[in-house]
Design an enzyme around this catalytic site. Sequence first.
Site, PDB file in Angstrom:
ATOM      1  N   CYS A  33       0.810  -1.229   0.000  1.00 13.30           N
ATOM      2  CA  CYS A  33       0.000   0.000   0.000  1.00 13.30           C
ATOM      3  C   CYS A  33       0.841   1.275   0.000  1.00 13.30           C
ATOM      4  O   CYS A  33       0.312   2.371  -0.166  1.00 13.30           O
ATOM      5  CB  CYS A  33      -0.916   0.015   1.221  1.00 13.30           C
ATOM      6  SG  CYS A  33       0.034  -0.077   2.747  1.00 13.30           S
ATOM      7  N   ASP A  35       2.358   2.546   2.573  1.00 13.25           N
ATOM      8  CA  ASP A  35       2.366   3.218   3.878  1.00 13.25           C
ATOM      9  C   ASP A  35       3.704   3.038   4.585  1.00 13.25           C
ATOM     10  O   ASP A  35       4.467   2.131   4.272  1.00 13.25           O
ATOM     11  CB  ASP A  35       1.234   2.669   4.763  1.00 13.25           C
ATOM     12  CG  ASP A  35      -0.121   3.098   4.229  1.00 13.25           C
ATOM     13  OD1 ASP A  35      -0.162   4.069   3.466  1.00 13.25           O
ATOM     14  OD2 ASP A  35      -1.113   2.447   4.569  1.00 13.25           O
ATOM     15  N   CYS A  58      -2.710   2.725   7.991  1.00  9.20           N
ATOM     16  CA  CYS A  58      -4.153   2.673   8.238  1.00  9.20           C
ATOM     17  C   CYS A  58      -4.447   2.260   9.688  1.00  9.20           C
ATOM     18  O   CYS A  58      -3.537   2.047  10.490  1.00  9.20           O
ATOM     19  CB  CYS A  58      -4.756   1.640   7.299  1.00  9.20           C
ATOM     20  SG  CYS A  58      -4.146   0.001   7.698  1.00  9.20           S
ATOM     21  N   CYS A 102      -0.841  -5.303   6.552  1.00 15.04           N
ATOM     22  CA  CYS A 102      -0.561  -4.133   7.400  1.00 15.04           C
ATOM     23  C   CYS A 102       0.287  -4.524   8.603  1.00 15.04           C
ATOM     24  O   CYS A 102       1.078  -3.713   9.101  1.00 15.04           O
ATOM     25  CB  CYS A 102      -1.865  -3.514   7.890  1.00 15.04           C
ATOM     26  SG  CYS A 102      -3.036  -3.218   6.565  1.00 15.04           S
TER      27      CYS A 102
HETATM   28 FE1  FES Z   1      -1.248   0.337   4.417  1.00 12.99          FE
HETATM   29 FE2  FES Z   1      -2.725  -0.847   6.204  1.00 12.99          FE
HETATM   30  S1  FES Z   1      -3.340  -0.223   4.213  1.00 12.99           S
HETATM   31  S2  FES Z   1      -0.674  -0.316   6.367  1.00 12.99           S
END
Ligand code: FES
Length: 124
Positions: A33, A35, A58, A102
């Site tokens: 993702c 992140d 998230c 995640c």
């Molecule tokens: Fe990226 Fe959860 S969607 S860490």
Amino acid sequence: MYTERVMDHFMNPRNMGEIPDADGVGTVGNPVCGDLMTVYIKVKDNRLKDVKFKTFGCGAAIATSSMITELAKGKTLEEGLKITRVDVADNLGGLPPVKMHCSNLAADALHSAIEDFKKKELKK
Ligand code: FES
């Protein structure tokens, strides 16, 4: 879809923030993702004395990081390196399958912070 424990750690994250004089810092990105997560550790006598995190992730990333700080505190460095994303998810009562990626962030960032500490120790 989320367990009560996940919601609790998401709504009231433990150990969120930075350790300014951290002994080790690990930042990792999630390839799925994009992140980001940073974990800070303080080490004393080969044990994780303090663990904190900051994330641009998230809700599941926040909950898993919060949980991993609790699991890791007080553990030896070797025990910290053995904490897996599955341990984190299990202690939260499970994560929805689409959110399992995640939990990689928390485990990977913790391991990276421990490796960072070890590298710095070698240079001393
Ligand atoms: Fe990226 Fe959860 S969607 S860490």
